[in-house]
Write a protein that holds these residues in place. Structure first.
Motif, PDB file in Angstrom:
ATOM      1  N   LEU A 141     -39.274  32.096  29.606  1.00 52.76           N
ATOM      2  CA  LEU A 141     -38.577  31.259  30.587  1.00 52.76           C
ATOM      3  C   LEU A 141     -39.130  29.845  30.633  1.00 52.76           C
ATOM      4  N   SER A 142     -40.436  29.711  30.437  1.00 49.60           N
ATOM      5  CA  SER A 142     -41.056  28.385  30.526  1.00 49.60           C
ATOM      6  C   SER A 142     -40.595  27.465  29.407  1.00 49.60           C
ATOM      7  N   GLN A 143     -40.031  28.018  28.336  1.00 56.27           N
ATOM      8  CA  GLN A 143     -39.556  27.219  27.213  1.00 56.27           C
ATOM      9  C   GLN A 143     -38.087  26.815  27.346  1.00 56.27           C
ATOM     10  N   LEU A 144     -37.432  27.285  28.405  1.00 53.51           N
ATOM     11  CA  LEU A 144     -35.989  27.081  28.545  1.00 53.51           C
ATOM     12  C   LEU A 144     -35.660  26.064  29.630  1.00 53.51           C
ATOM     13  N   PRO A 145     -34.496  25.436  29.554  1.00 48.64           N
ATOM     14  CA  PRO A 145     -34.030  24.615  30.678  1.00 48.64           C
ATOM     15  C   PRO A 145     -33.902  25.503  31.918  1.00 48.64           C
ATOM     16  N   PRO A 146     -34.158  24.968  33.106  1.00 47.90           N
ATOM     17  CA  PRO A 146     -34.145  25.772  34.325  1.00 47.90           C
ATOM     18  C   PRO A 146     -32.867  26.597  34.514  1.00 47.90           C
ATOM     19  N   ALA A 147     -31.714  26.011  34.238  1.00 42.59           N
ATOM     20  CA  ALA A 147     -30.461  26.748  34.436  1.00 42.59           C
ATOM     21  C   ALA A 147     -30.375  27.938  33.487  1.00 42.59           C
ATOM     22  N   THR A 148     -30.809  27.748  32.251  1.00 46.15           N
ATOM     23  CA  THR A 148     -30.796  28.851  31.279  1.00 46.15           C
ATOM     24  C   THR A 148     -31.820  29.909  31.658  1.00 46.15           C
ATOM     25  N   ALA A 149     -32.983  29.472  32.106  1.00 47.06           N
ATOM     26  CA  ALA A 149     -34.028  30.419  32.514  1.00 47.06           C
ATOM     27  C   ALA A 149     -33.538  31.311  33.648  1.00 47.06           C
ATOM     28  N   ARG A 150     -32.806  30.734  34.601  1.00 50.17           N
ATOM     29  CA  ARG A 150     -32.282  31.529  35.720  1.00 50.17           C
ATOM     30  C   ARG A 150     -31.295  32.582  35.227  1.00 50.17           C
ATOM     31  N   LYS A 151     -30.470  32.200  34.256  1.00 55.16           N
ATOM     32  CA  LYS A 151     -29.501  33.154  33.713  1.00 55.16           C
ATOM     33  C   LYS A 151     -30.202  34.309  33.003  1.00 55.16           C
ATOM     34  N   VAL A 152     -31.196  33.985  32.200  1.00 52.96           N
ATOM     35  CA  VAL A 152     -31.914  35.020  31.454  1.00 52.96           C
ATOM     36  C   VAL A 152     -32.633  35.970  32.403  1.00 52.96           C
TER      37      VAL A 152
END
Length: 212
Positions: A141-152
């Motif tokens: 998650l730390s490697q992803l944009p915040p919106a993508t991290a929330r989806k994952v």
């Protein structure tokens, strides 16, 4: 009574009380298989199943509500439904390991999903569950944009849940073991898509089934 006799009797009383409490909770668990409304299972029926007097139940649980509120954490501990997540691999392997166990307690698991006290119990665990998932998935998650991290993270919550187990069984026609493999495979695919460094998904159980 001497101090030595009192010290001897106290552990025995405590052991007996724990055994009686366990019998009451196990009796409720057994009765859920035939119950349309788990929240309404009668105390007399529970007492008969547990082999105790009705008043004995009230010595351990002041109300039916208190008994039911104690039951759901007891059930979670018994079947390992509360995940101990420390890594991405724990999240991915979670459904594969947990869903077959859910099958062994199907009536109680469905009651946890659809009864009022079961829903309340799950709502009480959401904050802690989110923290566990966020911590375990942090390397991705730390490697992803915040919106993508929330989806994952949201998809991980969904796929590693009793709700996913139930839907894959009822709508997909799968067993608990097949549902677990499917959910774990989906998690692998998602993580592989968003994190190129993540190992590729495989589905060992499905591969074995095709060779049969």
């Amino acid at each position: 009574m001497s101090d030595s006799t009192r010290a001897y009797n106290s552990p025995l009383r405590e052991k007996k009380a724990r055994q009686t409490r366990e019998s009451i909770l196990a009796a409720l668990h057994a009765l859920m298989g035939d119950a349309d409304e788990p929240d309404e299972i009668g105390m007399e029926a529970i007492a008969q199943k547990a082999g105790v007097q009705r008043r004995t139940i009230f010595r351990h649980f002041a109300t039916r509500e208190e008994l039911l509120c104690a039951f759901w954490p007891w059930l979670n501990a018994r079947i390992g439904a509360s995940p101990a997540l420390h890594s991405v691999r724990d999240v991915v392997d979670g459904p594969r390991e947990a869903f077959p166990r859910f099958d062994a307690h199907e009536a109680a698991m469905r009651a946890a999903l659809h009864s009022r006290t079961g829903r309340e119990m799950r709502m009480d665990t959401i904050t802690g569950r989110r923290a566990l998932f966020a911590g375990a998935l942090e390397p991705v998650l730390s490697q992803l944009p915040p919106a993508t991290a929330r989806k994952v993270e949201a998809l991980a919550h969904l796929l590693f849940s009793a709700s996913a187990w139930e839907i894959l069984k009822d709508y997909g026609g799968l067993t608990g073991a097949q549902a677990g493999e499917t959910a774990s495979w989906a998690l692998e695919l998602i993580l592989s898509a968003v994190d190129p460094g993540h190992e590729k998904a495989d589905v060992p159980s499905q591969t074995k089934e095709k060779k049969r």
